[in-house]
Design a protein around this motif. Structure first.
Motif, PDB file in Angstrom:
ATOM      1  N   ILE A   1       0.939  -1.090   0.008  1.00 37.87           N
ATOM      2  CA  ILE A   1       0.115  -0.147  -0.181  1.00 37.87           C
ATOM      3  C   ILE A   1       1.017   1.223   0.060  1.00 37.87           C
ATOM      4  O   ILE A   1       0.834   2.341  -0.783  1.00 37.87           O
ATOM      5  CB  ILE A   1      -0.825   0.043   1.271  1.00 37.87           C
ATOM      6  CG1 ILE A   1      -2.083  -0.943   0.985  1.00 37.87           C
ATOM      7  CG2 ILE A   1      -1.520   1.426   1.542  1.00 37.87           C
ATOM      8  CD1 ILE A   1      -2.977  -1.043   2.031  1.00 37.87           C
ATOM      9  N   GLN A   2       1.836   1.136   0.777  1.00 39.44           N
ATOM     10  CA  GLN A   2       2.856   2.303   0.877  1.00 39.44           C
ATOM     11  C   GLN A   2       3.518   2.650  -0.508  1.00 39.44           C
ATOM     12  O   GLN A   2       3.568   3.745  -0.846  1.00 39.44           O
ATOM     13  CB  GLN A   2       3.845   2.145   1.960  1.00 39.44           C
ATOM     14  CG  GLN A   2       3.422   2.205   3.457  1.00 39.44           C
ATOM     15  CD  GLN A   2       2.856   0.863   3.882  1.00 39.44           C
ATOM     16  OE1 GLN A   2       2.924  -0.120   3.118  1.00 39.44           O
ATOM     17  NE2 GLN A   2       2.159   0.819   4.983  1.00 39.44           N
TER      18      GLN A   2
ATOM     19  N   THR B   1       1.064   3.918  -2.768  1.00 39.76           N
ATOM     20  CA  THR B   1       0.770   5.450  -2.602  1.00 39.76           C
ATOM     21  C   THR B   1       1.841   6.222  -3.015  1.00 39.76           C
ATOM     22  O   THR B   1       1.485   7.251  -3.724  1.00 39.76           O
ATOM     23  CB  THR B   1       0.615   5.813  -1.207  1.00 39.76           C
ATOM     24  OG1 THR B   1      -0.635   4.850  -0.669  1.00 39.76           O
ATOM     25  CG2 THR B   1       0.135   6.984  -0.745  1.00 39.76           C
ATOM     26  N   GLN B   2       3.046   5.911  -2.848  1.00 43.61           N
ATOM     27  CA  GLN B   2       4.195   6.743  -3.403  1.00 43.61           C
ATOM     28  C   GLN B   2       4.107   6.810  -4.971  1.00 43.61           C
ATOM     29  O   GLN B   2       4.599   7.908  -5.454  1.00 43.61           O
ATOM     30  CB  GLN B   2       5.333   6.224  -2.809  1.00 43.61           C
ATOM     31  CG  GLN B   2       5.539   6.140  -1.419  1.00 43.61           C
ATOM     32  CD  GLN B   2       5.625   7.813  -0.926  1.00 43.61           C
ATOM     33  OE1 GLN B   2       5.938   8.415  -1.474  1.00 43.61           O
ATOM     34  NE2 GLN B   2       4.659   7.855   0.216  1.00 43.61           N
TER      35      GLN B   2
ATOM     36  N   LEU C   1       1.251   9.154  -5.813  1.00 48.73           N
ATOM     37  CA  LEU C   1       1.696  10.712  -5.373  1.00 48.73           C
ATOM     38  C   LEU C   1       2.739  11.065  -6.542  1.00 48.73           C
ATOM     39  O   LEU C   1       2.540  12.446  -6.903  1.00 48.73           O
ATOM     40  CB  LEU C   1       2.235  10.729  -3.983  1.00 48.73           C
ATOM     41  CG  LEU C   1       1.224  10.503  -2.876  1.00 48.73           C
ATOM     42  CD1 LEU C   1       1.950  10.713  -1.466  1.00 48.73           C
ATOM     43  CD2 LEU C   1       0.271  11.474  -2.834  1.00 48.73           C
TER      44      LEU C   1
ATOM     45  N   LEU D   1      -7.618   4.167  -5.491  1.00 49.78           N
ATOM     46  CA  LEU D   1      -6.649   5.444  -5.834  1.00 49.78           C
ATOM     47  C   LEU D   1      -7.244   6.470  -5.031  1.00 49.78           C
ATOM     48  O   LEU D   1      -6.339   7.129  -4.307  1.00 49.78           O
ATOM     49  CB  LEU D   1      -6.236   5.505  -7.388  1.00 49.78           C
ATOM     50  CG  LEU D   1      -5.774   4.351  -7.721  1.00 49.78           C
ATOM     51  CD1 LEU D   1      -5.449   4.711  -9.337  1.00 49.78           C
ATOM     52  CD2 LEU D   1      -4.202   4.238  -7.199  1.00 49.78           C
TER      53      LEU D   1
ATOM     54  N   LEU E   1      -6.557   6.162  -1.246  1.00 50.89           N
ATOM     55  CA  LEU E   1      -5.319   6.145  -0.625  1.00 50.89           C
ATOM     56  C   LEU E   1      -4.812   7.577  -0.554  1.00 50.89           C
ATOM     57  O   LEU E   1      -4.037   8.106   0.327  1.00 50.89           O
ATOM     58  CB  LEU E   1      -4.357   5.379  -1.888  1.00 50.89           C
ATOM     59  CG  LEU E   1      -4.547   4.115  -1.866  1.00 50.89           C
ATOM     60  CD1 LEU E   1      -3.547   3.589  -3.103  1.00 50.89           C
ATOM     61  CD2 LEU E   1      -3.671   3.471  -0.573  1.00 50.89           C
ATOM     62  N   LEU E   2      -5.395   8.499  -1.722  1.00 57.47           N
ATOM     63  CA  LEU E   2      -5.232   9.927  -1.541  1.00 57.47           C
ATOM     64  C   LEU E   2      -5.653  10.516  -0.276  1.00 57.47           C
ATOM     65  O   LEU E   2      -5.265  11.454   0.107  1.00 57.47           O
ATOM     66  CB  LEU E   2      -5.575  10.655  -2.979  1.00 57.47           C
ATOM     67  CG  LEU E   2      -4.768  10.343  -4.305  1.00 57.47           C
ATOM     68  CD1 LEU E   2      -5.502  11.043  -5.511  1.00 57.47           C
ATOM     69  CD2 LEU E   2      -3.314  10.946  -4.009  1.00 57.47           C
TER      70      LEU E   2
ATOM     71  N   ASP F   1      -3.743   9.627   2.390  1.00 58.23           N
ATOM     72  CA  ASP F   1      -2.623  10.409   2.573  1.00 58.23           C
ATOM     73  C   ASP F   1      -2.676  11.907   2.931  1.00 58.23           C
ATOM     74  O   ASP F   1      -2.234  12.317   3.888  1.00 58.23           O
ATOM     75  CB  ASP F   1      -1.820  10.339   1.173  1.00 58.23           C
ATOM     76  CG  ASP F   1      -0.668  11.072   1.334  1.00 58.23           C
ATOM     77  OD1 ASP F   1       0.357  10.738   1.840  1.00 58.23           O
ATOM     78  OD2 ASP F   1      -0.625  12.158   0.628  1.00 58.23           O
TER      79      ASP F   1
END
Length: 118
Positions: A3-4, A7-8, A11, A73, A76-77, A80
């Motif tokens: 997941i990290q 997410t990266q 981003l 997605l 995730l945003l 974050d």
């Protein structure tokens, strides 16, 4: 991909396009709901039998996959932006639900926890 890591990558994709300026928490939540509505639209006016047959079709399977990805997605945003650890939040929510819906009361029932019999 974790997941990290996802997410990266997301981003990076966003930042390469200078879209962070549009990603307020409110806008992200609205967008998540719009994408969830697109997912829901795939089921509109269809019976359970039609749904089962439909999602075996390649084009429809791809549409379902794409809409699920869009929802993920945006989630995730949002996480974050809000500083939420989604894995920890999900684990915590499962624990809360286990208390609300004990197996002996909830097994085979679709009732809300407030309506389960003691």
């Amino acid at each position: 991909m974790s997941i990290q890591e996802l997410t990266q990558a997301l981003l990076k994709f966003r930042d390469e396009r200078n879209w962070a300026q549009f990603h307020t928490l409110r806008n992200l939540i609205v967008s998540l709901n719009l994408e969830a509505a697109e997912l829901l639209e795939l089921t509109q006016w269809k019976s359970e039998e039609e749904m089962s047959a439909l999602f075996n079709e390649e084009g429809t399977q791809e549409a379902l996959r794409d809409e699920c990805a869009d929802v993920l997605l945006y989630l995730l945003l949002i996480a974050d932006k809000a500083g939420i650890d989604l894995l920890e939040a999900a684990r915590s929510k499962l624990e809360k639900n286990a208390v609300k819906y004990p197996v002996e009361k909830a097994y085979g029932s679709s009732r809300k926890y407030t309506q389960l019999e003691d």
